[in-house]
Design a protein around this motif. Structure first.
Motif, PDB file in Angstrom:
ATOM      1  N   LEU A  20       0.816  -1.302   0.000  1.00  0.00           N
ATOM      2  CA  LEU A  20      -0.123   0.048   0.002  1.00  0.00           C
ATOM      3  C   LEU A  20       0.658   1.319   0.057  1.00  0.00           C
ATOM      4  O   LEU A  20       0.494   2.082  -0.799  1.00  0.00           O
ATOM      5  CB  LEU A  20      -0.942  -0.228   1.141  1.00  0.00           C
ATOM      6  CG  LEU A  20      -2.043   1.010   1.005  1.00  0.00           C
ATOM      7  CD1 LEU A  20      -2.887   1.015  -0.040  1.00  0.00           C
ATOM      8  CD2 LEU A  20      -2.881   0.625   2.303  1.00  0.00           C
ATOM      9  N   VAL A  21       1.973   1.132   0.638  1.00  0.00           N
ATOM     10  CA  VAL A  21       2.999   2.243   0.685  1.00  0.00           C
ATOM     11  C   VAL A  21       3.428   2.721  -0.496  1.00  0.00           C
ATOM     12  O   VAL A  21       3.328   3.660  -1.256  1.00  0.00           O
ATOM     13  CB  VAL A  21       3.997   1.972   1.639  1.00  0.00           C
ATOM     14  CG1 VAL A  21       5.228   3.159   1.269  1.00  0.00           C
ATOM     15  CG2 VAL A  21       3.626   2.166   2.986  1.00  0.00           C
ATOM     16  N   ILE A  22       3.803   1.775  -1.400  1.00  0.00           N
ATOM     17  CA  ILE A  22       4.447   1.756  -2.710  1.00  0.00           C
ATOM     18  C   ILE A  22       3.406   2.097  -3.667  1.00  0.00           C
ATOM     19  O   ILE A  22       3.687   3.136  -4.566  1.00  0.00           O
ATOM     20  CB  ILE A  22       4.842   0.586  -3.335  1.00  0.00           C
ATOM     21  CG1 ILE A  22       6.029  -0.123  -2.394  1.00  0.00           C
ATOM     22  CG2 ILE A  22       5.465   0.489  -4.698  1.00  0.00           C
ATOM     23  CD1 ILE A  22       7.352   0.652  -2.257  1.00  0.00           C
ATOM     24  N   VAL A  23       2.081   1.736  -3.653  1.00  0.00           N
ATOM     25  CA  VAL A  23       1.025   2.316  -4.895  1.00  0.00           C
ATOM     26  C   VAL A  23       0.493   3.804  -4.287  1.00  0.00           C
ATOM     27  O   VAL A  23       0.018   4.144  -5.199  1.00  0.00           O
ATOM     28  CB  VAL A  23       0.054   1.136  -4.926  1.00  0.00           C
ATOM     29  CG1 VAL A  23       0.497  -0.154  -5.496  1.00  0.00           C
ATOM     30  CG2 VAL A  23      -0.724   0.978  -3.505  1.00  0.00           C
ATOM     31  N   SER A  24       0.875   3.938  -2.918  1.00  0.00           N
ATOM     32  CA  SER A  24       0.119   5.231  -2.572  1.00  0.00           C
ATOM     33  C   SER A  24       1.221   6.411  -2.672  1.00  0.00           C
ATOM     34  O   SER A  24       1.048   7.436  -2.938  1.00  0.00           O
ATOM     35  CB  SER A  24      -0.261   5.398  -1.015  1.00  0.00           C
ATOM     36  OG  SER A  24      -1.622   4.230  -1.200  1.00  0.00           O
TER      37      SER A  24
END
Length: 386
Positions: A20-24
């Protein structure tokens, strides 16, 4: 492949959080580097708002289609797909985003990745974590958003004078590789299911929760997109404005995790708690409107520490009500979030250009109050068993 509840708590929790960090993160990086991006691309506050608006529109559209994929295909396949798409989008920002038009294309790609990945992380938590620890896991996972905010804020003083904002997006693409490797294999909860968006939307609690979350998102999304720009306008340096985002993101983390731990220990109406916390926190908009340097810090603390701690708790409430279709049900909710956020940055940017930030902050305050009323209605429907 894991069937039922996974033996490990930490691998699925940390994997969903990392993904979620990577895509956000790309969206938050764009907000943190907002003043620099505006200067290099030659765009206005309105156009910067248009970038965020377009991204939310893409996310809302894609999520309507992809929301139930993880329920049918399994979260591993869907999360890995999201990370691949996100890597492509980050590389576009890093290498060819030298105009407003190209930035729009890159934004579409990174927000597609986020729309595919978000519901899949909810399915992963629902399937892999025991119910008595699910609140804690959801709180940790939703802390990915404030972590992204904090990292984006730190990137400005740390990377801004060295590799710049293009280089920051390159780092995101590199970090996607280990995130892809550690996604666990978890069984799909409902492999034979077919899309049932209409049936889900017909349930009053989910409908009012989605509408309430839509208005609440329309309110708080203006903070991530424009806090740095507004702070610079009020007299902060670009580096110190970026640190404001770091402060906000750091404060959100214990708030979101704390709500999850409380939810695991106590039985209470999740939707009513969300409305109460949000209502108190949005008083921070009044402080931002004052444009005082100290008031902006206090307003940031209130908004990030209370008004933006609700997503994990609300998602938990929806997952508890829809155990057979956690991805599809949370996609309804998160589509509402994105639709609410779609027009908000553009309108806020227009108001800031025309009337200044002091007046513009009253727009998100108004949408916040509407969101609280709708979320309280959702809480009422849950109490009635609807």
């Amino acid at each position: 492949m894991t069937t039922g509840v996974a033996r490990s708590f930490w691998r699925p929790t940390l994997s969903s959080t990392t993904a979620l960090v990577i895509v956000s993160l790309p969206t938050f990086l764009l907000g943190a580097f907002g003043p620099t991006v505006k200067s290099e691309l030659g765009i206005s506050d309105t156009q910067l708002g248009a970038l965020f608006t377009f991204g939310f529109l893409v996310s809302a559209t894609v999520m309507q289609i992809s929301g139930g994929w993880a329920d049918r295909r399994g979260p591993r396949f869907v999360l890995r797909s999201a990370l691949i798409v996100g890597t492509v989008g980050s590389l576009l920002f890093a290498t060819v985003a030298v105009s407003f038009a190209v930035a729009l294309v890159a934004m579409a790609v990174v927000r597609t990745a986020e729309a595919i990945g978000q519901p899949a992380t909810n399915t992963l938590i629902s399937q892999a974590i025991a119910p008595e620890r699910r609140g804690f896991a959801m709180g940790l996972k939703q802390s990915a958003i404030p972590v992204s905010t904090a990292v984006a804020g730190l990137a400005v003083p740390i990377l801004g004078s060295t590799i710049g904002w293009h280089g920051a997006f390159s780092l995101v693409a590199i970090l996607a590789v280990p995130a892809w490797l550690v996604v666990p294999d978890v069984a799909a909860p409902n492999p034979l299911a077919r899309p049932a968006r209409r049936q889900l939307w017909s349930q009053p609690h989910l409908r009012f929760a989605a509408l309430g979350a839509s208005m609440m998102a329309a309110s708080v999304v203006t903070v991530s997109g424009f806090l740095a720009v507004a702070a610079v306008d009020a007299g902060y340096t670009e580096a110190s404005a970026g640190l404001l985002l770091t402060l906000g993101g750091t404060i959100m983390i214990p708030g979101r995790i704390g709500w999850g731990m409380v939810a695991d220990r106590f039985d209470f109406n999740r939707f009513r708690a969300v409305a109460t916390s949000f209502a108190i926190g949005t008083t921070g908009f009044l402080l931002l409107a004052s444009t005082g340097t100290v008031a902006i810090v206090v307003g940031t603390v209130l908004l990030y520490g209370l008004a933006w701690t609700w997503p994990g708790l609300l998602l938990l409430g929806v997952v508890e009500q829809h155990a057979d279709e956690p991805g599809a049900a949370t996609a309804i909710l998160q589509t509402g979030v994105r639709l609410g956020a779609t027009g908000s940055p553009l309108l806020f940017g227009f108001l800031a250009d025309r009337y200044g930030f002091s007046s513009a902050w009253f727009f998100p305050l108004t949408t916040a109050l509407i969101g609280v009323a709708l979320m309280l209605r959702a809480a009422h429907e849950i109490a009635r068993g609807r």
